[in-house]
Write a protein that holds these residues in place. Structure first.
Motif, PDB file in Angstrom:
ATOM      1  N   TYR A 146     116.601  16.436   5.319  1.00 53.71           N
ATOM      2  CA  TYR A 146     116.123  17.391   4.219  1.00 53.71           C
ATOM      3  C   TYR A 146     117.435  18.579   4.372  1.00 53.71           C
ATOM      4  N   GLY A 147     118.392  18.564   3.455  1.00 56.97           N
ATOM      5  CA  GLY A 147     119.234  19.229   4.317  1.00 56.97           C
ATOM      6  C   GLY A 147     120.866  18.929   2.838  1.00 56.97           C
ATOM      7  N   ASP A 148     121.734  19.126   3.817  1.00 56.97           N
ATOM      8  CA  ASP A 148     123.434  18.834   3.064  1.00 56.97           C
ATOM      9  C   ASP A 148     123.768  18.568   3.917  1.00 56.97           C
ATOM     10  N   PRO A 149     123.820  17.414   3.718  1.00 60.69           N
ATOM     11  CA  PRO A 149     124.823  16.279   3.842  1.00 60.69           C
ATOM     12  C   PRO A 149     126.080  16.143   4.063  1.00 60.69           C
ATOM     13  N   ALA A 150     126.921  17.160   3.846  1.00 57.30           N
ATOM     14  CA  ALA A 150     128.170  17.585   3.959  1.00 57.30           C
ATOM     15  C   ALA A 150     128.360  17.747   5.632  1.00 57.30           C
ATOM     16  N   GLU A 151     127.492  17.983   5.438  1.00 54.45           N
ATOM     17  CA  GLU A 151     127.298  19.197   7.392  1.00 54.45           C
ATOM     18  C   GLU A 151     127.293  18.121   8.225  1.00 54.45           C
ATOM     19  N   VAL A 152     127.504  16.704   8.222  1.00 53.61           N
ATOM     20  CA  VAL A 152     127.083  15.790   9.275  1.00 53.61           C
ATOM     21  C   VAL A 152     128.502  14.872   9.280  1.00 53.61           C
ATOM     22  N   PRO A 153     128.466  14.727  10.454  1.00 53.07           N
ATOM     23  CA  PRO A 153     129.899  14.076  10.651  1.00 53.07           C
ATOM     24  C   PRO A 153     129.842  12.894  10.708  1.00 53.07           C
ATOM     25  N   ASP A 154     128.139  11.830  10.622  1.00 47.80           N
ATOM     26  CA  ASP A 154     128.549  10.513  10.415  1.00 47.80           C
ATOM     27  C   ASP A 154     128.628  10.047   8.594  1.00 47.80           C
ATOM     28  N   GLU A 155     128.520   8.664   7.663  1.00 45.80           N
ATOM     29  CA  GLU A 155     128.077   8.109   7.027  1.00 45.80           C
ATOM     30  C   GLU A 155     126.752   9.088   6.645  1.00 45.80           C
ATOM     31  N   THR A 156     126.856   9.146   5.102  1.00 43.12           N
ATOM     32  CA  THR A 156     125.224   9.148   4.669  1.00 43.12           C
ATOM     33  C   THR A 156     125.124   8.968   3.650  1.00 43.12           C
ATOM     34  N   ALA A 157     123.879   8.726   3.529  1.00 41.21           N
ATOM     35  CA  ALA A 157     123.575   8.075   1.489  1.00 41.21           C
ATOM     36  C   ALA A 157     122.411   8.991   0.974  1.00 41.21           C
ATOM     37  N   ILE A 158     121.858   8.877  -0.099  1.00 42.26           N
ATOM     38  CA  ILE A 158     121.120  10.379  -0.736  1.00 42.26           C
ATOM     39  C   ILE A 158     120.374   9.183  -1.288  1.00 42.26           C
ATOM     40  N   LEU A 159     119.002   9.543  -0.490  1.00 41.93           N
ATOM     41  CA  LEU A 159     118.006   9.494  -0.700  1.00 41.93           C
ATOM     42  C   LEU A 159     117.175   9.616  -1.991  1.00 41.93           C
ATOM     43  N   MET A 160     117.235  11.140  -1.923  1.00 40.59           N
ATOM     44  CA  MET A 160     116.176  11.298  -2.986  1.00 40.59           C
ATOM     45  C   MET A 160     116.292  12.705  -3.746  1.00 40.59           C
ATOM     46  N   GLN A 161     116.857  13.567  -3.929  1.00 40.52           N
ATOM     47  CA  GLN A 161     116.996  14.455  -5.151  1.00 40.52           C
ATOM     48  C   GLN A 161     116.119  15.172  -6.318  1.00 40.52           C
ATOM     49  N   ASP A 162     115.182  15.064  -6.191  1.00 39.42           N
ATOM     50  CA  ASP A 162     114.653  15.644  -7.403  1.00 39.42           C
ATOM     51  C   ASP A 162     113.611  17.184  -7.267  1.00 39.42           C
ATOM     52  N   ARG A 163     112.666  17.264  -7.909  1.00 44.85           N
ATOM     53  CA  ARG A 163     111.691  18.618  -8.538  1.00 44.85           C
ATOM     54  C   ARG A 163     110.756  19.058  -7.285  1.00 44.85           C
ATOM     55  N   ILE A 164     111.153  20.335  -7.493  1.00 42.56           N
ATOM     56  CA  ILE A 164     110.023  20.961  -5.984  1.00 42.56           C
ATOM     57  C   ILE A 164     108.562  20.898  -7.047  1.00 42.56           C
ATOM     58  N   LEU A 165     107.515  20.279  -7.132  1.00 42.04           N
ATOM     59  CA  LEU A 165     105.932  21.266  -8.075  1.00 42.04           C
ATOM     60  C   LEU A 165     105.169  22.417  -7.690  1.00 42.04           C
ATOM     61  N   ALA A 166     104.737  22.607  -8.233  1.00 41.96           N
ATOM     62  CA  ALA A 166     103.488  23.613  -7.327  1.00 41.96           C
ATOM     63  C   ALA A 166     102.204  22.841  -8.141  1.00 41.96           C
ATOM     64  N   LEU A 167     101.608  21.982  -7.330  1.00 40.65           N
ATOM     65  CA  LEU A 167     100.402  21.445  -7.267  1.00 40.65           C
ATOM     66  C   LEU A 167      99.098  21.583  -6.591  1.00 40.65           C
ATOM     67  N   GLY A 168      98.173  21.224  -6.886  1.00 42.05           N
ATOM     68  CA  GLY A 168      96.694  21.602  -6.598  1.00 42.05           C
ATOM     69  C   GLY A 168      95.787  19.821  -6.998  1.00 42.05           C
ATOM     70  N   THR A 169      94.433  20.656  -6.811  1.00 40.34           N
ATOM     71  CA  THR A 169      93.607  19.770  -7.735  1.00 40.34           C
ATOM     72  C   THR A 169      93.424  20.343  -9.092  1.00 40.34           C
ATOM     73  N   ARG A 170      92.975  19.138  -9.953  1.00 40.23           N
ATOM     74  CA  ARG A 170      92.344  19.618 -11.260  1.00 40.23           C
ATOM     75  C   ARG A 170      90.453  20.272 -11.461  1.00 40.23           C
ATOM     76  N   THR A 171      89.752  20.144  -9.429  1.00 42.49           N
ATOM     77  CA  THR A 171      89.163  21.772  -9.372  1.00 42.49           C
ATOM     78  C   THR A 171      90.202  23.048  -9.292  1.00 42.49           C
ATOM     79  N   PHE A 172      90.493  23.026  -8.630  1.00 43.31           N
ATOM     80  CA  PHE A 172      91.115  24.268  -7.931  1.00 43.31           C
ATOM     81  C   PHE A 172      91.734  24.315  -9.719  1.00 43.31           C
ATOM     82  N   ALA A 173      92.489  24.187  -9.783  1.00 43.97           N
ATOM     83  CA  ALA A 173      93.097  24.399 -11.721  1.00 43.97           C
ATOM     84  C   ALA A 173      91.567  25.217 -11.991  1.00 43.97           C
TER      85      ALA A 173
END
Length: 301
Positions: A146-173
């Motif tokens: 997880y990070g910046d693939p441009a900093e890596v000298p080897d070949e890279t491929a993006i697997l996923m880049q999505d959203r960061i969610l605030a998560l919990g249980t319905r009971t907690f909410a």
């Protein structure tokens, strides 16, 4: 026909390298399994070819001349390059196995549910899965980061880049009356400490989305999987990547506590190390084909 590299006989150069490394004709002879006289003869032939001495002969041994030292350094560099290439060729020709490294969280939540499908399709490939939180271990063919693939000298491929969610249980909410960002900011939050500076923290998440800081009590852990379990036990809210936690969201074990989400600043990417074999690249291609497939139902391709 002219010599393509205009070099002296390679046998003489090899004999010189051993003699220069040992600074001894006698020890060179022992390594080459010939007589000291044979070593001396080859060195003299090489000196004659080059038109100058390569060794100073003394009663107690030999020393390199300036020309000898120059030739020795050049030979060492050349042989080191050859040895590296030979090692890679040998590695690729004899290894059918593939090694892939990932963190505990990525291994458990994303990689392992998909590897079973690959092994079912390729039972002849021996697979080593290296689980390590931190830098990828030496010798891995592939690794997930997880990070910046441009900093890596080897070949890279993006697997996923999505959203960061605030998560919990319905009971907690329900227990904490969470219906808005302001409610969430006052609720207990699970803070996951990581050695990876790229990981988004609760203060960063709130600052980016609402320009404010959380004020509720905190529960600090240093493992993302344990943090997720703590959230499932209604202890607090946790940050999580939407794609990485697909099964948790699908099963409603954890739910988004607020509709707001932060676009992930960095992707999860696959690093294809320089030593990767054809089988390793086959796994890399397969993982790229699986990146949008739900865990537990990989495409049979």
């Amino acid at each position: 026909m002219p010599k393509p590299y205009n070099l002296p006989p390679l046998g003489d150069l090899a004999c010189f390298e051993v003699a220069a490394r040992h600074l001894s004709f006698k020890r060179a002879a022992a390594e080459l399994n010939v007589t000291p006289a044979a070593v001396s003869h080859r060195i003299k032939a090489l000196e004659s070819e080059l038109g100058q001495p390569l060794f100073f002969r003394h009663y107690r041994g030999v020393e390199l001349t300036e020309a000898g030292a120059l030739l020795f350094v050049a030979l060492q560099r050349g042989l080191e390059g050859i040895a590296e290439s030979v090692g890679r060729i040998r590695s690729r020709s004899v290894r059918s196995g593939v090694s892939i490294a990932a963190t505990t969280a990525v291994s458990t939540l994303w990689l392992m549910p998909r590897l079973a499908g690959f092994l079912a399709l390729h039972p002849d490939i021996a697979l080593s899965h290296l689980v390590q939180d931190g830098p990828a271990p030496e010798g891995a063919d592939l690794s997930i980061h997880y990070g910046d693939p441009a900093e890596v000298p080897d070949e890279t491929a993006i697997l996923m880049q999505d959203r960061i969610l605030a998560l919990g249980t319905r009971t907690f909410a329900e227990r904490h009356g969470i219906g808005s960002l302001a409610d969430l900011a006052r609720a207990p939050l699970i803070h996951t400490r990581s050695d990876e500076p790229e990981w988004t923290t609760w203060p960063q998440w709130f600052q980016a989305i609402a320009g404010q800081q959380p004020t509720g009590p905190g529960f600090v852990l240093n493992n993302h999987l344990v943090s997720l379990q703590a959230a499932e036990d209604h202890i607090g809210a946790v940050l999580g990547w939407e794609s990485l936690l697909g099964p948790h969201l699908a099963s409603r074990r954890l739910v988004p506590l607020v509709p707001e989400a932060l676009p992930s600043p960095w992707p999860f990417y696959l690093r294809i190390h320089g030593r990767a074999s054809a089988n390793a690249r086959q796994l890399a291609d397969w993982l790229m084909a699986q990146k949008d497939v739900a865990a537990g139902s990989p495409a049979a391709s």
